[in-house]
Each structure stands twice: as structure tokens, then as C-alpha cells.
Enzyme design. Sequence first.
Site, PDB file in Angstrom:
ATOM      1  N   HIS A 110       5.422  -3.654   1.009  1.00 24.06           N
ATOM      2  CA  HIS A 110       4.229  -3.379   0.142  1.00 24.06           C
ATOM      3  C   HIS A 110       3.227  -3.937  -0.034  1.00 24.06           C
ATOM      4  O   HIS A 110       3.547  -5.219   0.089  1.00 24.06           O
ATOM      5  CB  HIS A 110       5.464  -3.301  -1.881  1.00 24.06           C
ATOM      6  N   GLU A 151       8.462  -0.802   1.689  1.00 23.25           N
ATOM      7  CA  GLU A 151       8.076  -1.418   0.451  1.00 23.25           C
ATOM      8  C   GLU A 151       8.570  -1.955  -0.244  1.00 23.25           C
ATOM      9  O   GLU A 151       8.488  -3.365  -0.367  1.00 23.25           O
ATOM     10  CB  GLU A 151       7.943  -0.053  -0.154  1.00 23.25           C
ATOM     11  N   SER A 169      -0.478   0.757  -4.997  1.00 25.09           N
ATOM     12  CA  SER A 169       1.185   0.197  -6.165  1.00 25.09           C
ATOM     13  C   SER A 169       0.611   0.611  -7.913  1.00 25.09           C
ATOM     14  O   SER A 169       0.252   2.395  -8.083  1.00 25.09           O
ATOM     15  CB  SER A 169       0.931  -1.001  -7.005  1.00 25.09           C
TER      16      SER A 169
END
Length: 487
Positions: A409, A315, A185
Site C-alpha cells: 500500500h 497492499e 487509499s
Amino acid sequence: MEPVVRTQHGRIRGITRDGVTAFLGVPYAAPPFGPNRFRAPVPPEPWDGVRDAAEYGPTAPKPGYAGPFKTLLPDPEIPGEDCLNLNVWTPDPGGSGLPVMVWIHGGAFVNGSGAVPTYEGRNFARDGVVCVTINYRLGVEGFANLAGAPTNRGLRDQIAALEWVRDNIAAFGGDPGRVTVFGESAGAMSVTTLLSLDLGLFRRAITQSGSGNIAQDPDDALLVAKEIAARLGVEPTAEGFAALDPSAILPVQAAVSGEVSALPDPGRWGATTASGGMALTPILDGELITARPEDAIAAGAGRDVDLLTGYTAEEFRLFLMPTGVAAVLTGDLVGAATAGMGVPPAVAAAYRERHPDLTAGELMATIITDSLFRMPAHRTAAGHAANGGRTWMYEFGWRSPNHDLGACHALELGFMFDNLEPDSALAGPNPPQPLADAMHRAWVRFATDGDPGWEPFDARERTVRVFDGEANATVRDPRGADRELWD
């Protein structure tokens, strides 16, 4: 007796368990407060005697996660000013020549730390790697564009940590010439940025769910700093913010960040801020960062560094499903929100035509997954490979049974670190250990030998290893028809 290691700043005592020695909370820079506040990192003061390194050190000031994310993404807060610290796990502090992996955490540049339980590096050390996790300044402290302060302070912290690794890791058995920097990320966006700077501080890089499309225009970053300053009643300068305790800044920072991410408004926040949906990120300052990382890599930056890059297949479900946002989205809102995040209307319309079976929430998740994660990873991989850089790509496709998250995610982190919980809020009950074995083994192999175990990526074949818990096969250009829409 527990082992003692000598660093450039003093001796530290670790703690050994099951054949792995951990050195926790080791300072790589001085506390970023007092005269060092809003300044570039400086070395820590040397110490006499032996410093115990058996517990995690303080974490950087942060607002913490709200709502369901507080449960889904556990993020410890440890008080104290000495927050520019790192943690080392080694299988042999008396050895030499071991590969090194340096983890840069995510958290949208406002949350996270190297002390998150999932990031414990013990199982990398078990498998012959010296593993390091770091803290860096977050939010306003690390990334606000303030007059009188250097830009990209949090990124400069990361560089200082990598310099510490270069200068000290041999004392822990590691080889400073075999460093892999990896992150997820915001951490992956940081890694991509570092890759684009040609620093010479690492040999390999892994970017997970974050590539080279994040670099705020300085004027856009200034809009955010001015808004936070106005709400606090101070000038948007280092001096103005330094008059406030971080605890006074964090609630206002969180409020502005929430407004930026909810329905980004390019007219208010500037195009580069809105397109990323994050208020405080690295800045294209013309000094440290002179080009968007994706563009710099396409021009040949980082070509000598081996790259493994990838994403999870779904995600953005993390941000829409557990919050209930997906349930109230309509087609009109999807169009407005995706346009605000920089998605061409024709692309959004094409997705709607191609995927008529998806609800508005599922469609939004699919489009933004591709816009913010999958397409940037493909562009970065293609640019790196085109310049002769050794490149591999992966997709994490195993779907969590919890909260309709799917392959969302951050889901891959417990698998990659081989730190699965038996019943986590994110992965659900009994996540498959064989999948963790396969993914963790690929990361260790990449750090050790420079090859994760499948065919390299090139822009023609676009080979991608899909980790789905079943075949874990290499696939040519998964969902290529959607990818071509972005070309």
C-alpha cells in the site's frame, strides 16, 4: 517579479522555479473553528491587497502516524486554524485550456495532508497539467456522527475544494471542463464516493487502492462517536465536542481507532465499521450519500466520467510486515481477523488451500489485500463499464526491497507523482526511474486525453495494466482464480 493571480476571494502571489509556478496554502473555505466548528464549509473571507502563497498552509488536526508508519509515511504537521487550503502548480498562470488534476490525500480519514512532500505537483505541471492538492477535515472533526452537526463534513470540504477549482482554476491556466480528481487509499475512497454523487465537478477520476466498499451505517458511526465521547466525558454532540480543543480529542480518537483496526469486532463496532477496519469514515447518511458508492456506480451513477482504477499487488503487507504482526500471526488468528473484517470463512479457507506455501502473515496480507482493495476495484470497474462508462484498470506490482514490504500500500505514489527519493524508507535504495516515467506518463495522458494508453476494462476480458518495472504489460484477469472465489 513573481506572478500574481486573482481568485474570487482576492489576489495571491506565487513563486516560480524551473518554469513552474506554485501557489501554496490558498484558502478555499473559512477556518473550521469558532462558529464554523462542526459546520458545513463556508467561503473564506475576502482579503485586500496581495496575499503571499509561497508556503504550505496549516494542516488539519490529526494524531500523526505511530510506530514504523511515522518513518514510512512522512506527514508534516503545520499549525494554524486556516487548514481548509489547497496548493496549485501550473506551467503557465497566464495560459488557458490546460488539463487539471485535483489530488485527495489518503491517511485512513484521520491523517495526511496536501503538503506531504511526495504529493508535490511540480512534475505534473512540468508535463502540461495544472495540479492541485487539498486539505480536508479529518477524524472526529470531519467524519464523526454527532447530533447537531451535518454528517460527512470532510467530504463536504472536498466538494467545496472542487467548487473552488471550478470557479477559479481558469485564472491559473486550467480548464474547469477538463478536471481529473484522483486520490489514494482514503483519498480514493473519497473519489469513488464523489463519483457516485454525480456532482458534475470533474470529467475524469482515478482511484488508487481504495474503492466503493466504505460507507458506514449511521448507527455504527454513532457507536464510535459515543465511545470517544464517553472516554472524554462529554455528550456525543457537536456542542459537547466543540467544548474541547482538538488536541484533547486526538489521543482518544487514536486509541479508539487503534482498537477498531486491531481485531475488528462487529458486535461492538457494527458490521460496516469492522469490515473496513477504520473508525471514522464517510457515512451512509441518506442525505449526501444515499447508497453505497459501489452500488450507486453499478446502478449507473458517474457513467459520464472516465475512470481509471487500481491497486497494488500486496497492499496489506504495509500493515503487517514492518509492525512485526505478520511474524506472530497463526492460522487461527488469520481466520478470526478475516472473519471480523467481513471475509466469508469459506473464502478464507479456499485461500489457505490454494496457497499452502504462504506463512500465516503472508496469507492474511493476501486475503485482506483482495478483500479491501482488489475486489472492490474490480466490482467498481465492472459496474462502471457495464453502464457504458469508459474504464481502465491497473495493478502496481513492483516490490520494495525494504522491510519485506513487497508491492505494498502507498508504494506507487512516488512513482505516480514522479517524485522518487534516492533512498526512501518505503521504496528502498535506487527505485527504478523508468517505472516512474511510465506510470507518471500514463496518468498525464489520462488527464489530458482520457486514455492512459492500454485497452479499456470490461467484465468479460478484465484487462489490467501491470506496472512491475519490467514488461509493464497488459494482462487479462491477473490471479483470476482467486478473484472468482469472491463471485
